[in-house]
Design an enzyme around this catalytic site. Structure first.
Site, PDB file in Angstrom:
ATOM      1  N   GLU A 196      36.621  26.840  49.962  1.00 50.77           N
ATOM      2  CA  GLU A 196      35.716  28.072  49.320  1.00 50.77           C
ATOM      3  C   GLU A 196      34.620  27.292  48.712  1.00 50.77           C
ATOM      4  O   GLU A 196      33.482  27.399  48.142  1.00 50.77           O
ATOM      5  CB  GLU A 196      36.622  27.652  48.403  1.00 50.77           C
ATOM      6  CG  GLU A 196      37.754  29.119  48.100  1.00 50.77           C
ATOM      7  CD  GLU A 196      38.934  28.943  48.083  1.00 50.77           C
ATOM      8  OE1 GLU A 196      39.017  29.742  48.765  1.00 50.77           O
ATOM      9  OE2 GLU A 196      39.251  27.858  48.458  1.00 50.77           O
ATOM     10  N   GLN A 249      38.866  34.914  47.750  1.00 52.85           N
ATOM     11  CA  GLN A 249      39.992  35.894  47.851  1.00 52.85           C
ATOM     12  C   GLN A 249      40.772  35.907  46.198  1.00 52.85           C
ATOM     13  O   GLN A 249      41.108  37.359  46.332  1.00 52.85           O
ATOM     14  CB  GLN A 249      41.090  35.744  49.059  1.00 52.85           C
ATOM     15  CG  GLN A 249      41.459  36.694  49.535  1.00 52.85           C
ATOM     16  CD  GLN A 249      42.032  36.198  51.116  1.00 52.85           C
ATOM     17  OE1 GLN A 249      43.333  35.097  51.307  1.00 52.85           O
ATOM     18  NE2 GLN A 249      42.031  36.133  51.843  1.00 52.85           N
ATOM     19  N   PHE A 250      41.322  35.275  45.953  1.00 60.06           N
ATOM     20  CA  PHE A 250      41.244  35.243  44.615  1.00 60.06           C
ATOM     21  C   PHE A 250      40.701  34.779  43.476  1.00 60.06           C
ATOM     22  O   PHE A 250      40.148  33.575  43.730  1.00 60.06           O
ATOM     23  CB  PHE A 250      43.161  34.895  44.376  1.00 60.06           C
ATOM     24  CG  PHE A 250      43.855  36.288  45.244  1.00 60.06           C
ATOM     25  CD1 PHE A 250      44.589  36.484  44.738  1.00 60.06           C
ATOM     26  CD2 PHE A 250      44.142  35.914  46.684  1.00 60.06           C
ATOM     27  CE1 PHE A 250      45.109  37.686  45.090  1.00 60.06           C
ATOM     28  CE2 PHE A 250      44.811  37.256  47.312  1.00 60.06           C
ATOM     29  CZ  PHE A 250      45.720  38.202  46.703  1.00 60.06           C
ATOM     30  N   ASP A 274      41.643  32.628  41.350  1.00 63.80           N
ATOM     31  CA  ASP A 274      42.507  31.432  41.409  1.00 63.80           C
ATOM     32  C   ASP A 274      41.707  30.092  42.264  1.00 63.80           C
ATOM     33  O   ASP A 274      42.663  29.036  42.090  1.00 63.80           O
ATOM     34  CB  ASP A 274      44.079  31.048  42.178  1.00 63.80           C
ATOM     35  CG  ASP A 274      44.165  32.632  40.211  1.00 63.80           C
ATOM     36  OD1 ASP A 274      44.247  33.404  40.951  1.00 63.80           O
ATOM     37  OD2 ASP A 274      45.467  32.431  40.141  1.00 63.80           O
ATOM     38  N   PRO A 310      38.133  25.018  43.764  1.00 67.08           N
ATOM     39  CA  PRO A 310      37.016  23.667  44.515  1.00 67.08           C
ATOM     40  C   PRO A 310      36.355  24.395  45.112  1.00 67.08           C
ATOM     41  O   PRO A 310      34.912  22.884  45.082  1.00 67.08           O
ATOM     42  CB  PRO A 310      37.911  23.816  46.526  1.00 67.08           C
ATOM     43  CG  PRO A 310      39.330  24.742  45.956  1.00 67.08           C
ATOM     44  CD  PRO A 310      39.099  25.901  44.282  1.00 67.08           C
ATOM     45  N   HIS A 361      48.233  33.881  42.162  1.00 67.77           N
ATOM     46  CA  HIS A 361      47.070  34.709  42.048  1.00 67.77           C
ATOM     47  C   HIS A 361      46.850  35.422  41.112  1.00 67.77           C
ATOM     48  O   HIS A 361      46.524  36.912  41.620  1.00 67.77           O
ATOM     49  CB  HIS A 361      47.611  35.456  43.267  1.00 67.77           C
ATOM     50  CG  HIS A 361      47.975  34.676  44.713  1.00 67.77           C
ATOM     51  ND1 HIS A 361      48.947  33.212  44.922  1.00 67.77           N
ATOM     52  CD2 HIS A 361      47.505  35.071  45.971  1.00 67.77           C
ATOM     53  CE1 HIS A 361      49.470  33.629  45.887  1.00 67.77           C
ATOM     54  NE2 HIS A 361      48.090  33.865  46.833  1.00 67.77           N
TER      55      HIS A 361
END
Length: 334
Positions: free
Chosen positions: A57, A79-80, A82, A86, A126
């Site tokens: 990320e 992607q999520f 959460d 990073p 998630h």
């Protein structure tokens, strides 16, 4: 269109209009994204404009910042939500500050898309709602749509914006809004007026809230999934509530909020994220500062709990009919 299709359509429209728009992220290319939001885009626009990235990320956002400074308009997908932590340094220390640090010579016109919130039993990694972290950072805009129509118009406006935008997509309502049955699947968007999404270009300006239900007794402020939850509870309770979908948290349409609260004299705030230091706390402070002499009752907040996200108990974690209903009764008695 459902919300996924509307988001896909926004990227399709913008990539066709502007050759500088590129889409990037984990599995966004051939696979079309974990929720299929980028399906078909790589086939249509090629692998140089829609491409997969490594699982990093900080690398995704770091590269996107550089691409934006170079003159492109990247639309990276995390992607999520959460997984965004990073990349916090790249977003906060680089993207948000680039315009100021360079005295306007460079900008970071990046739109970071990410599914957020619960509703799919995704567990602690998630299901998080981290919007409050980013609304605290000067230089980043934060957008959260509640309908397919808004999702497309707001995403187009975000891609056209010259500053970094966090575009959080409430995955719980990707395929349809919820009614009063919170422990079941979402209803389809089919037939819903907010799912009548034009095929072509249109934009909804950032920083403009939507009054989705007019009323005179209490103002309810919500965004994302909670707009539909609040509407369902209000209709069941028979309260003459004015429900405002904020749509963008930063910039915030404080004028619409202020006018509504001064009219109703009461204010309730509903969001899925945890209570302490959530965006509702900022809303409460703003309403108190601007509307104190018009308030007939204390401001109520109905939120997620201050706990790690519960996997098996997520439906109890969400603000739902019981907790919102109790808050409505309390605020109407005062």
């Amino acid at each position: 269109m459902n919300m996924i299709q509307a988001i896909n359509s926004a990227m399709d429209v913008m990539m066709a209009r502007d050759a500088d728009v590129v889409v990037m992220g984990e599995d966004v290319g051939y696979f079309g994204g974990v929720f299929r939001a980028t399906a078909g885009l790589q086939k249509k626009f090629g692998k140089t404009r829609v491409f997969d990235t490594p699982i990093t990320e900080c690398g995704i956002i770091g590269v996107a910042v550089g691409m934006g400074a170079y003159g492109l308009r990247p639309v990276p997908e995390i992607q999520f939500a959460d997984y965004i932590y990073p990349a916090l340094d790249q977003l906060v220390s680089e993207a948000a500050r680039l315009r100021y640090r360079s005295a306007g010579e460079f900008t970071a016109p990046i739109t970071v898309r990410s599914p957020f919130g619960g509703g799919i039993f995704g567990g602690q990694t998630h299901s998080q709602s981290p919007e409050g972290i980013f609304t605290h950072v000067s230089g980043i805009k934060t957008v959260i749509p509640a309908t397919p129509y808004d999702a497309k118009g707001l995403l187009i406006a975000a891609i056209e914006d010259n500053d970094p935008v966090l575009f959080f997509e409430p995955k719980r309502i990707y395929n349809g809004p919820f009614d009063g049955q919170w422990d079941g699947p979402a209803k389809s968007w089919a037939g819903h007026k907010a799912a009548q999404v034009p095929e072509g270009y249109y934009r909804i300006p950032l920083g403009k809230a939507s009054i989705v239900r007019e009323g005179g007794d209490v103002t309810i402020l919500a965004y994302g999934t909670m707009v539909h939850v609040a509407l369902a509870v209000v209709e069941a309770a028979g309260v003459d509530a004015e429900v405002i979908d904020l749509r963008t948290l930063v910039p915030l349409d404080i004028e619409t909020i202020e006018a509504s609260v001064k009219k109703t004299g009461r204010c309730m705030i509903v969001h899925e994220a945890t209570r302490t230091a959530g965006f509702g706390a900022e809303l409460s402070a703003l309403v108190q500062e601007r509307c104190f002499h018009h308030l007939e009752a204390p401001i109520e907040r109905v939120t997620g709990f201050d706990t790690p996200y519960p996997h098996s108990l997520e439906w109890a974690y969400f603000p739902g009919p019981v907790r919102i209903g109790m808050a409505l009764k309390k605020i109407m008695k005062d």
